[in-house]
Design an enzyme around this catalytic site. Structure first.
Site, PDB file in Angstrom:
ATOM      1  N   THR A  13      45.811  52.356  37.373  1.00 21.83           N
ATOM      2  CA  THR A  13      45.133  51.281  37.392  1.00 21.83           C
ATOM      3  C   THR A  13      43.832  51.333  37.066  1.00 21.83           C
ATOM      4  O   THR A  13      43.172  50.690  36.298  1.00 21.83           O
ATOM      5  CB  THR A  13      45.296  50.789  38.961  1.00 21.83           C
ATOM      6  OG1 THR A  13      46.356  50.524  39.302  1.00 21.83           O
ATOM      7  CG2 THR A  13      44.356  49.243  38.892  1.00 21.83           C
ATOM      8  N   ARG A  45      51.252  61.390  34.125  1.00 25.57           N
ATOM      9  CA  ARG A  45      52.555  62.270  34.458  1.00 25.57           C
ATOM     10  C   ARG A  45      53.827  61.877  33.692  1.00 25.57           C
ATOM     11  O   ARG A  45      54.713  62.690  33.317  1.00 25.57           O
ATOM     12  CB  ARG A  45      52.535  62.060  36.067  1.00 25.57           C
ATOM     13  CG  ARG A  45      51.834  62.732  36.946  1.00 25.57           C
ATOM     14  CD  ARG A  45      52.204  62.490  38.291  1.00 25.57           C
ATOM     15  NE  ARG A  45      51.773  61.159  38.659  1.00 25.57           N
ATOM     16  CZ  ARG A  45      51.799  60.729  40.070  1.00 25.57           C
ATOM     17  NH1 ARG A  45      52.468  61.491  41.110  1.00 25.57           N
ATOM     18  NH2 ARG A  45      51.669  59.567  40.264  1.00 25.57           N
ATOM     19  N   LYS A 105      37.390  59.353  46.323  1.00 22.18           N
ATOM     20  CA  LYS A 105      36.214  59.301  47.511  1.00 22.18           C
ATOM     21  C   LYS A 105      36.509  60.665  48.365  1.00 22.18           C
ATOM     22  O   LYS A 105      35.931  61.209  49.151  1.00 22.18           O
ATOM     23  CB  LYS A 105      36.168  58.201  48.257  1.00 22.18           C
ATOM     24  CG  LYS A 105      37.459  57.564  48.906  1.00 22.18           C
ATOM     25  CD  LYS A 105      38.220  56.616  47.896  1.00 22.18           C
ATOM     26  CE  LYS A 105      39.502  56.060  48.483  1.00 22.18           C
ATOM     27  NZ  LYS A 105      40.028  55.240  47.519  1.00 22.18           N
ATOM     28  N   GLU A 129      30.040  56.860  41.533  1.00 20.04           N
ATOM     29  CA  GLU A 129      29.682  55.681  41.745  1.00 20.04           C
ATOM     30  C   GLU A 129      30.870  55.035  42.186  1.00 20.04           C
ATOM     31  O   GLU A 129      30.928  54.188  43.225  1.00 20.04           O
ATOM     32  CB  GLU A 129      29.003  54.902  40.831  1.00 20.04           C
ATOM     33  CG  GLU A 129      28.460  53.524  41.087  1.00 20.04           C
ATOM     34  CD  GLU A 129      27.636  53.322  42.375  1.00 20.04           C
ATOM     35  OE1 GLU A 129      27.821  53.018  43.132  1.00 20.04           O
ATOM     36  OE2 GLU A 129      26.580  53.810  41.810  1.00 20.04           O
ATOM     37  N   GLY A 134      34.310  50.171  45.153  1.00 22.53           N
ATOM     38  CA  GLY A 134      34.810  49.653  43.748  1.00 22.53           C
ATOM     39  C   GLY A 134      33.530  49.483  42.791  1.00 22.53           C
ATOM     40  O   GLY A 134      32.794  50.263  42.326  1.00 22.53           O
ATOM     41  N   ILE A 136      31.076  47.604  43.282  1.00 18.83           N
ATOM     42  CA  ILE A 136      29.405  47.544  43.674  1.00 18.83           C
ATOM     43  C   ILE A 136      28.735  48.848  43.508  1.00 18.83           C
ATOM     44  O   ILE A 136      28.847  49.789  43.813  1.00 18.83           O
ATOM     45  CB  ILE A 136      29.639  47.086  45.169  1.00 18.83           C
ATOM     46  CG1 ILE A 136      30.552  45.909  45.506  1.00 18.83           C
ATOM     47  CG2 ILE A 136      28.198  46.868  45.692  1.00 18.83           C
ATOM     48  CD1 ILE A 136      30.706  46.027  47.242  1.00 18.83           C
ATOM     49  N   GLY A 187      50.215  44.480  47.232  1.00 14.49           N
ATOM     50  CA  GLY A 187      49.601  45.850  46.691  1.00 14.49           C
ATOM     51  C   GLY A 187      48.582  46.489  47.254  1.00 14.49           C
ATOM     52  O   GLY A 187      47.886  47.156  46.642  1.00 14.49           O
ATOM     53  N   LYS A 205      34.433  57.164  52.547  1.00 17.92           N
ATOM     54  CA  LYS A 205      33.220  56.528  51.898  1.00 17.92           C
ATOM     55  C   LYS A 205      31.832  56.678  52.625  1.00 17.92           C
ATOM     56  O   LYS A 205      30.756  56.683  52.003  1.00 17.92           O
ATOM     57  CB  LYS A 205      33.865  55.050  51.663  1.00 17.92           C
ATOM     58  CG  LYS A 205      34.924  54.961  50.732  1.00 17.92           C
ATOM     59  CD  LYS A 205      35.657  53.369  50.834  1.00 17.92           C
ATOM     60  CE  LYS A 205      36.684  53.588  49.878  1.00 17.92           C
ATOM     61  NZ  LYS A 205      37.342  52.054  49.967  1.00 17.92           N
TER      62      LYS A 205
END
Length: 436
Positions: A13, A45, A105, A129, A134, A136, A187, A205
């Site tokens: 993703t 993969r 993270k 970052e 995400g 921000i 999801g 985080k």
């Protein structure tokens, strides 16, 4: 100047989103970075799997080590997640003198101290970052935008899955298990949702945010974590009646005794902006001594929001590639020799207010017994709701808000309350923060 050649590890993703953003905004990104950024290699993969990105012009491989060992690759973007393989790949890239950008993270929270030390020795950058919240730009905001402040505390909704569940419970009166199943179907939650609903993901985080806020080593093992699995529809309704919202917060606060690092469900006054952050959105509230409270809001996950942060890190890397390593922004905001071993407080020493819910026999004297126990532990009651028992029931719900007290005093008081013969079952407890 010749283009910067990037190797992407993982085309899922976030990896696919990163390729898309780099290709779609190539001209704008080059204008900002000062030179072109090109994805020349990528690993996956399954090389035949249908992807969300266009891989034309990108050499694909199933072996990510081919990329980290490729002398033509300038920057490695690690987006495979996990611990062991990701760490091996990142350390190999650093050893080969390559800069690294990661959204991992867990990797940073658990192994960041070692990774950054090696990166400093080799004179390369590790940017992360996208590892927190995400899209921000919260790490850049704390590390650079608030560099003139002493950070006093921060509090964040930094896991979208938990926030989605609590929002649905509040807005639609649904039960936790019911909403969790929907989150998995959409999801938002994994088949094994433990990291999301037990606070582990948020703990990773928070570890990162606390380090760059206070200049301390990364210490995930000292973060207190508590999940949202015990929150009931009734707790959500009672919180609303009392003027609060329940949010799963990561909180880091600097005190005279040490630093608090904790993730847990929290009651927040409804008037606070962060209490109105709903669904899968993220938000982080940071309070500096000069600027006061500042709020950062946006998409905490997703292909292109996270890719936005990855690409921003790439731009920073390219901008800094021509500067001396000593003049770059430090990995954890403070110069490596200025990182200090400020003590992290145990959960027992945290001071906060509480919401308590208990089921008690509908008879005289029960509330007096509970009040007596709380008073013996120096705990004052701020507000109280006592409902009539449903018809045919002999137990009545009692809901209390307390003033601030130490966690160890509250734990001892709850143990005594649960031992009363007139109290039925466990006492539900949620911490309360005004965030003022």
């Amino acid at each position: 100047m010749k283009p910067v050649r990037v190797g992407v590890l993982g085309l899922g993703t976030v990896g696919g989103g990163t390729v898309n953003v780099l290709k779609r905004n190539a001209e704008e990104i080059a204008r900002r970075a000062g030179r072109e950024i090109v994805v020349s290699r990528a690993s996956a993969r399954n090389l035949t799997q249908r992807r969300i990105c266009d891989t034309q012009g990108i050499a694909l491989t199933a072996d990510p080590f081919e990329i980290v060992n490729d002398p033509d690759i300038d920057v490695v973007v690690e987006l495979i997640g996990g611990y062991d393989l990701a760490k091996q790949l990142v350390m190999s890239a650093i050893a080969n003198g390559k800069h690294v950008v990661t959204a991992n993270k867990a990797l940073i929270a658990l192994h960041g101290n070692e990774i950054f030390a090696e990166a400093s020795k080799k004179g390369v950058m590790v940017m992360f970052e996208a590892a927190v919240a995400g899209g921000i730009p919260i790490i850049k905001a704390i590390r650079e935008g608030l560099a003139g402040n002493r950070i006093q505390w921060l509090a964040g909704i930094i896991n979208g899955t938990g926030n989605f569940i609590l929002t649905e419970m509040r807005d639609k009166g649904r039960d936790f298990d019911d909403v969790l199943k929907e989150a998995q179907a959409l999801g938002y939650a994994e088949a094994d949702p433990t990291f999301d609903v037990e606070g582990i993901d948020a703990g990773h985080k928070l570890t990162i945010l606390a380090s760059i806020a206070f200049g301390i080593p990364l210490q995930f093992d000292k973060v207190f974590t508590e999940g949202i699995t015990k929150i009931t529809r009734l707790d959500v309704e009672y919180a609303e009646a009392l003027g609060y919202r329940i949010k799963n917060l990561g909180i880091a606060r600097k005190t005279e005794q040490g630093i608090e690092l904790r993730v847990h469900p929290t009651l927040i006054p409804k008037r606070r902006l962060i209490a109105n952050v709903d669904g899968v959105m993220n938000a982080v509230l940071v309070c500096g001594d000069a600027v006061g409270p500042t709020l950062y809001y946006g998409a905490g996950a997703g292909a292109e929001p996270t890719a936005s942060a990855v690409v921003a890190d790439l731009v920073d890397v390219v901008r800094a590639m021509t500067s001396d390593p000593e003049n770059r922004v430090p990995h954890l905001a403070f110069q490596p020799d200025a990182i200090v071993e400020t003590p992290v407080l145990s959960a027992d020493n945290i001071r906060t207010a509480y919401y308590l819910r208990l089921m008690a026999d509908d008879k005289p004297g029960v509330l007096a017994d509970v009040s007596r126990i709380l008073a013996a532990h120096h705990i004052s009651i701020e507000a109280l709701i006592q409902k009539e028992p449903p018809q045919g029931e002999t137990s009545v719900p009692i809901i209390m808000l307390t003033q601030q007290t130490q966690e160890k005093e509250m734990n001892a008081a709850i143990a005594e309350i649960e031992a009363l013969t007139t109290v039925n079952g466990k006492v539900a407890r949620i911490r309360l923060e005004t965030l003022g």
